[in-house]
Design an enzyme around this catalytic site. Structure first.
Site, PDB file in Angstrom:
ATOM      1  N   GLU A 145     -11.042 -10.895   9.784  1.00  0.00           N
ATOM      2  CA  GLU A 145     -11.726 -12.054   9.205  1.00  0.00           C
ATOM      3  C   GLU A 145     -10.842 -12.661   8.100  1.00  0.00           C
ATOM      4  O   GLU A 145      -9.736 -13.080   8.374  1.00  0.00           O
ATOM      5  CB  GLU A 145     -13.131 -11.662   8.753  1.00  0.00           C
ATOM      6  CG  GLU A 145     -13.952 -11.199   9.979  1.00  0.00           C
ATOM      7  CD  GLU A 145     -15.417 -10.986   9.715  1.00  0.00           C
ATOM      8  OE1 GLU A 145     -16.067 -11.896   9.192  1.00  0.00           O
ATOM      9  OE2 GLU A 145     -15.914  -9.884  10.029  1.00  0.00           O
ATOM     10  N   SER A 146     -11.304 -12.650   6.848  1.00  0.00           N
ATOM     11  CA  SER A 146     -10.497 -13.345   5.828  1.00  0.00           C
ATOM     12  C   SER A 146      -9.227 -12.580   5.449  1.00  0.00           C
ATOM     13  O   SER A 146      -8.277 -13.169   4.930  1.00  0.00           O
ATOM     14  CB  SER A 146     -11.344 -13.616   4.594  1.00  0.00           C
ATOM     15  OG  SER A 146     -12.321 -14.569   4.933  1.00  0.00           O
TER      16      SER A 146
END
Ligand code: HEC
Ligand code: HEC
Length: 350
Positions: A145-146
């Site tokens: 994800e991030s």
């Protein structure tokens, strides 16, 4: 995760028993009465009420959460915001990006929507946690994800951007930037991502909210046992089930909840995904193995229940699922002035 295992066993047994009884019957051609359909669903599917459940778009903590959600600074090389993957104008996911990244071998699992997460019991495809706040903390540092290296780097990055001090100050009454506050603000913003759908209007008494074909599809969704697994306000997100109970899932590379629990009973156990807005969130399945909703309905019914649906049944269920497509909260999701437009297909995940 003990409770999840219990749910897995109970429902699987009940389902296999129920499946034996419904094999072979085809779609009923008469249109059921609205009240009959409502009575089937009202106990299990708490509708989203008409009164606005979302916090006001300009509440200070929501404003901060929105700024963070759209900010590419929350990724190591400043190329990826939450919104680049969970595009809010595209129902909280990004099909083009998922397919491109999958083809390049960069994204193992499909990007689930971030709308209507408030009522889910399990988060993510593997059902890794039980609450949105906990999952949001994970999303910031998860490699898929991030991908920020750690919590401190999130805080350090935001401290280096002058516009955040005043945003934190108005959200929390002092301007300290902490990881917990970042997570609180992102969570508050995400809690407001709610899409009411025609099916909610129908459950609350509007007989005209569903077409005759959708009413028939709704009855089939129940008769074909879909609602045994896809239950609750989000039409899913409540339990783990083995992907491929009757016919093995073709792709066995991702073992689902087993990867978290290491319990052999959890091999190929995945969260039953929520189906709100499913008509808008292609591709489907944890491994994005279906691009079409109709094919996804066909495949899951065959794999979970060993049951073939005929053309008419598939069409009616697909039409019913479209009654779960809600209205996007356009004011609430307006990108802040500082956000750059999403680069749906041109970004990379390294
Ligand atoms: C590179 C794409 C990408 C980015 C960037 C990203 N996510 Fe995700 N997100 C995913 C994927 C893929 C999953 C599913 C992962 C899994 O189940 O293993 C997911 C799952 C989630 C979920 C769980 C949804 C559900 O249905 O349970 C939430 C909540 C979430 N992300 C929030 C965020 C937030 C907040 C950010 C920004 C801080 C973010 N994500 C950034 C790809 C992304
Ligand atoms: C035994 C439980 C079970 C039953 C019964 C069931 N499903 Fe599912 N469904 C699942 C699971 C688990 C997945 C996720 C599979 C994966 O990707 O690993 C899923 C995925 C889906 C998806 C894809 C959603 C997405 O976002 O990718 C759709 C659509 C769907 N099911 C519709 C239906 C319909 C329609 C029926 C009834 C004909 C049905 N399901 C019956 C468990 C079930």
């Amino acid at each position: 995760m003990k409770f999840a295992l219990n749910i897995l066993c109970k429902t699987t047994a009940a389902l296999l028993a129920a499946t034996l009884g419904v094999q072979g019957s085809s779609a009923d051609t008469s249109t059921p009465k609205a009240e009959t359909v409502r009575r089937i669903y009202i106990e299990f599917f708490k509708p989203i009420p008409k009164s606005d459940v979302a916090p006001k778009p300009d509440t200070p903590i929501v404003k901060l959460g929105r700024a963070l959600f759209f900010d590419r600074a929350l990724s190591p090389d400043r190329t990826r915001s939450c919104n680049d993957c969970h595009d809010l104008s595209r129902y909280g996911t990004n099909g083009d990006f998922a397919i491109k990244a999958r083809d390049e071998g960069k994204l193992r699992r499909d990007v689930p929507s971030v709308y209507n997460l408030g009522t889910l019991k399990l988060m993510g495809w593997a059902g890794v946690g039980t609450d949105l706040r906990g999952y949001t903390a994970t999303a910031l540092t998860s490699a898929s994800e991030s991908a920020m290296p750690d919590r401190d780097s999130v805080v350090k990055r935001l401290k280096s951007i002058p516009r955040y001090r005043p945003l934190f100050a108005s959200a929390f009454n002092d301007d300290a930037i902490t990881f917990n506050r970042v997570v609180d603000a992102l969570t508050a913003f995400q809690r407001g991502l709610v899409t009411r759908a025609p099916f909610d209007d129908f459950l609350l008494g509007n007989d005209k909210a569903l077409s005759a074909a959708q009413l028939r599809g709704a009855v089939l969704f129940d008769r074909r046992n879909c609602s045994a697994c896809h239950t609750g306000t989000a039409i899913g997100g409540q339990m783990l089930q083995k992907a491929g109970i009757v016919r093995p899932w073709p792709n066995q590379k991702d073992l689902g909840h087993f990867e978290v629990s290491k319990n052999p009973a959890h091999k190929m156990a995945f969260r039953v995904p929520p189906l709100r807005n499913v008509a808008k969130t292609a591709p489907y399945f944890h491994d994005h193995s279906s691009r079409s909703l109709r094919r996804a309905i066909r495949d899951i019914t065959l794999r979970e229940q060993g049951m073939y649906l005929d053309f008419d049944e598939l069409r009616l269920i697909e039409l019913f699922l479209d009654s779960l497509t809600g209205r996007l909260p356009t004011d609430y999701i307006k990108p802040p002035a500082t956000a750059s437009p999403p680069t749906s297909t041109s970004q990379s995940t390294d």
